[in-house]
Design an enzyme around this catalytic site. Structure first.
Site, PDB file in Angstrom:
ATOM      1  N   PHE A   9     -54.737  35.352  25.800  1.00 34.61           N
ATOM      2  CA  PHE A   9     -53.498  34.603  26.042  1.00 34.61           C
ATOM      3  C   PHE A   9     -52.424  35.592  26.461  1.00 34.61           C
ATOM      4  O   PHE A   9     -52.066  36.492  25.704  1.00 34.61           O
ATOM      5  CB  PHE A   9     -53.019  33.808  24.819  1.00 34.61           C
ATOM      6  CG  PHE A   9     -51.793  33.005  25.160  1.00 34.61           C
ATOM      7  CD1 PHE A   9     -51.898  31.769  25.789  1.00 34.61           C
ATOM      8  CD2 PHE A   9     -50.513  33.503  24.923  1.00 34.61           C
ATOM      9  CE1 PHE A   9     -50.767  31.051  26.169  1.00 34.61           C
ATOM     10  CE2 PHE A   9     -49.373  32.792  25.291  1.00 34.61           C
ATOM     11  CZ  PHE A   9     -49.512  31.563  25.915  1.00 34.61           C
TER      12      PHE A   9
ATOM     13  N   ASP B 106     -51.192  44.212  25.587  1.00 34.86           N
ATOM     14  CA  ASP B 106     -50.225  43.130  25.407  1.00 34.86           C
ATOM     15  C   ASP B 106     -49.936  43.026  23.914  1.00 34.86           C
ATOM     16  O   ASP B 106     -50.739  42.505  23.147  1.00 34.86           O
ATOM     17  CB  ASP B 106     -50.779  41.812  25.958  1.00 34.86           C
ATOM     18  CG  ASP B 106     -49.768  40.656  25.804  1.00 34.86           C
ATOM     19  OD1 ASP B 106     -48.830  40.788  25.003  1.00 34.86           O
ATOM     20  OD2 ASP B 106     -49.956  39.625  26.483  1.00 34.86           O
TER      21      ASP B 106
ATOM     22  N   LYS C  21     -41.158  38.626  22.208  1.00 40.39           N
ATOM     23  CA  LYS C  21     -41.026  37.885  20.950  1.00 40.39           C
ATOM     24  C   LYS C  21     -40.054  38.552  19.961  1.00 40.39           C
ATOM     25  O   LYS C  21     -38.856  38.409  20.131  1.00 40.39           O
ATOM     26  CB  LYS C  21     -42.417  37.641  20.355  1.00 40.39           C
ATOM     27  CG  LYS C  21     -43.214  36.672  21.248  1.00 40.39           C
ATOM     28  CD  LYS C  21     -44.355  35.966  20.546  1.00 40.39           C
ATOM     29  CE  LYS C  21     -44.851  34.788  21.382  1.00 40.39           C
ATOM     30  NZ  LYS C  21     -46.149  34.972  21.994  1.00 40.39           N
TER      31      LYS C  21
HETATM   32  C1  LIG Z   1     -46.448  34.604  23.434  1.00 39.40           C
HETATM   33  C2  LIG Z   1     -47.302  35.539  24.191  1.00 39.40           C
HETATM   34  C3  LIG Z   1     -47.109  35.763  25.564  1.00 39.40           C
HETATM   35  C4  LIG Z   1     -46.112  34.980  26.396  1.00 39.40           C
HETATM   36  O1  LIG Z   1     -44.813  35.130  25.961  1.00 39.40           O
HETATM   37  P1  LIG Z   1     -43.706  34.034  26.397  1.00 39.40           P
HETATM   38  O2  LIG Z   1     -42.420  34.605  25.880  1.00 39.40           O
HETATM   39  O3  LIG Z   1     -44.088  32.746  25.766  1.00 39.40           O
HETATM   40  O4  LIG Z   1     -43.751  33.964  27.888  1.00 39.40           O
HETATM   41  C5  LIG Z   1     -47.901  36.715  26.187  1.00 39.40           C
HETATM   42  N1  LIG Z   1     -48.839  37.388  25.505  1.00 39.40           N
HETATM   43  C6  LIG Z   1     -49.067  37.190  24.192  1.00 39.40           C
HETATM   44  C7  LIG Z   1     -50.120  37.987  23.488  1.00 39.40           C
HETATM   45  C8  LIG Z   1     -48.327  36.245  23.501  1.00 39.40           C
HETATM   46  O5  LIG Z   1     -48.580  36.007  22.205  1.00 39.40           O
END
Ligand SMILES: *Cc1c(COP(=O)(O)O)cnc(C)c1O
Length: 403
Positions: free
Chosen positions: A145, A230, A259
């Site tokens: 994700f 990520d 985040k």
């Molecule tokens: C939440 C998340 C994203 C995307 O972030 P947004 O601020 O919702 O665009 C990308 N990678 C990971 C691992 C995430 O948990």
């Protein structure tokens, strides 16, 4: 929703009538929040065990972040990058001091930072590695994700995230997560990068086999491929380390954060890397109107300060271990596994988790199912041992009612 009062029902009805239905939220209407607790419009309180997908690691409405946020909001909030401001340089320096990476590039959402990392990796591939034009490949893991933009869903393996949204962006290859030989065979001379979550969050808190990231880092180094971590959800203390990749003692070429960087107050994300990588961007190559704005920078500075001053990374490691131990002690045939690192816990059931989340909500715990049968427990890192005990008693009660 059957026993929700009129006040709750009215808000839900408005949202359902006038908002697009791209989410299926629990029927709790939050009015205010403080620390690990949120309060609904009826005044009922809940322990937040999702922490906005780890965007409020510092706890809701943290007073120190509020102070910085308000002070900056009175001075200047937005300059655009056409001009400089006196907050972004301080954030850039702070990110360097905290993480050791040479440079950072600020964006707003996580997905935008992922897009930024992809663009940096491709340009690095062409200008530094010498990949022929438009041939660059980026390897991604199955069940990843990384966000919701058109390019990012192009390498999602989740059917629903893609259905109806093609055509997709080419240039991505998928390998099995945790499988080094799959990665080995996917790498070729046009491979610019391997983009991976050190622990897969949305997939259900999947911790890869020990040594996987270390081996992946070695493979990338040997083949002149960038390793991109990520850490948008796993980073900034969630897994019990500042970054989840530190569990394997590696150092990726690029790290993506978001985040919790905004402390729950403001969307801000960033890509961190070495000079040779982020240095590929020339003025005009890439940008964002709101990226690196002074309100975001001041808020992120305060959010990182809280992480350090309150030793939230250690706290996550310590209390996470405690929480996992308590959850593992729950004896039930319906609990298949309790896994995770730090305060990032996947509670795996042998049945759909949604009704269970609804039952927990009635008990005063907010959490969210991920992948049908997994409940993620990821409270703010400021949660106390007493609050964990409080939660475990209720979780136990709901689990035993399943029999
Ligand atoms: C939440 C998340 C994203 C995307 O972030 P947004 O601020 O919702 O665009 C990308 N990678 C990971 C691992 C995430 O948990």
């Amino acid at each position: 929703m059957a026993n929700a009062t009129k006040r709750t029902r009215d808000f839900i009805a408005l949202e359902e009538q006038y908002g697009a239905h791209n989410y299926h939220p629990l029927d709790v209407v939050v009015h205010r929040a403080k620390g690990s607790w949120v309060y609904d419009v009826e005044g009922k309180k809940y322990l937040d065990c999702l922490a906005a997908y780890s965007a409020v690691n510092q706890g809701h409405c943290h007073p120190a972040i509020l102070k910085a946020f308000q002070a900056q909001a009175k001075k200047v909030t937005l300059t655009s990058r056409a001009f400089r401001n006196d907050q972004l340089p301080l954030l850039s320096k702070k990110l360097h001091d905290l993480t050791g990476f040479d440079l950072s590039l600020p964006m707003n959402s996580g997905a935008e930072a992922v897009e930024t990392a992809i663009k940096a990796a491709r340009k690095w591939g062409y200008t530094v590695k010498g990949i022929p034009e438009n041939q660059a490949e980026i390897i991604c893991a199955a069940d990843n994700f990384h966000g919701r933009t058109t390019t990012i869903i192009s390498f999602s393996t989740e059917a629903q995230y893609r259905a109806g949204f093609g055509p997709f962006t080419p240039g991505f290859r998928i390998v099995r997560y945790g499988d080094i030989s799959a990665l080995t065979s996917a790498i070729n001379r046009n491979t610019a990068a391997f983009l991976v979550e050190p622990i897969q969050g949305e997939a259900g808190i999947i911790v890869p086999p020990a040594g996987y990231l270390r081996e992946a880092a070695r493979l990338c180094r040997e083949n002149n491929v960038l390793l991109i971590a990520d850490e948008i959800q796993s980073g900034l203390g969630r897994s019990g380390k500042l970054f989840a990749y530190q569990h394997e003692g590696i150092s990726p070429d690029m790290v993506i954060i978001g985040k919790a960087l905004g402390g729950g107050y403001y969307p801000i994300s960033a890509v961190l890397s070495r000079k040779e990588v982020l240095g590929v961007f020339q003025p005009g190559d890439h940008g964002s109107t709101f990226g690196g704005n002074p309100l975001a920078a001041a808020t992120a500075l305060a959010a990182l300060d809280v992480l350090q001053k309150e030793k939230l990374v250690d706290r996550s490691a310590r209390l996470g271990e405690y929480f996992i131990k308590k959850l593992r002690a729950i004896r039930s045939p319906h609990v298949k596994e309790v896994r995770g690192k730090g305060l990032w816990i996947g509670f795996v059931l042998d049945m759909k988790a949604r009704p269970y989340c609804e039952a927990l909500m009635k008990e005063g715990i907010l959490c969210k199912e991920t992948h049908e049968n997994v409940i993620r427990f990821a409270p703010p890192l400021v949660i106390t041992k007493q609050e964990i005990d409080w939660a475990v008693r209720r979780i136990e009660r709901v689990v035993s009612s399943l029999d």
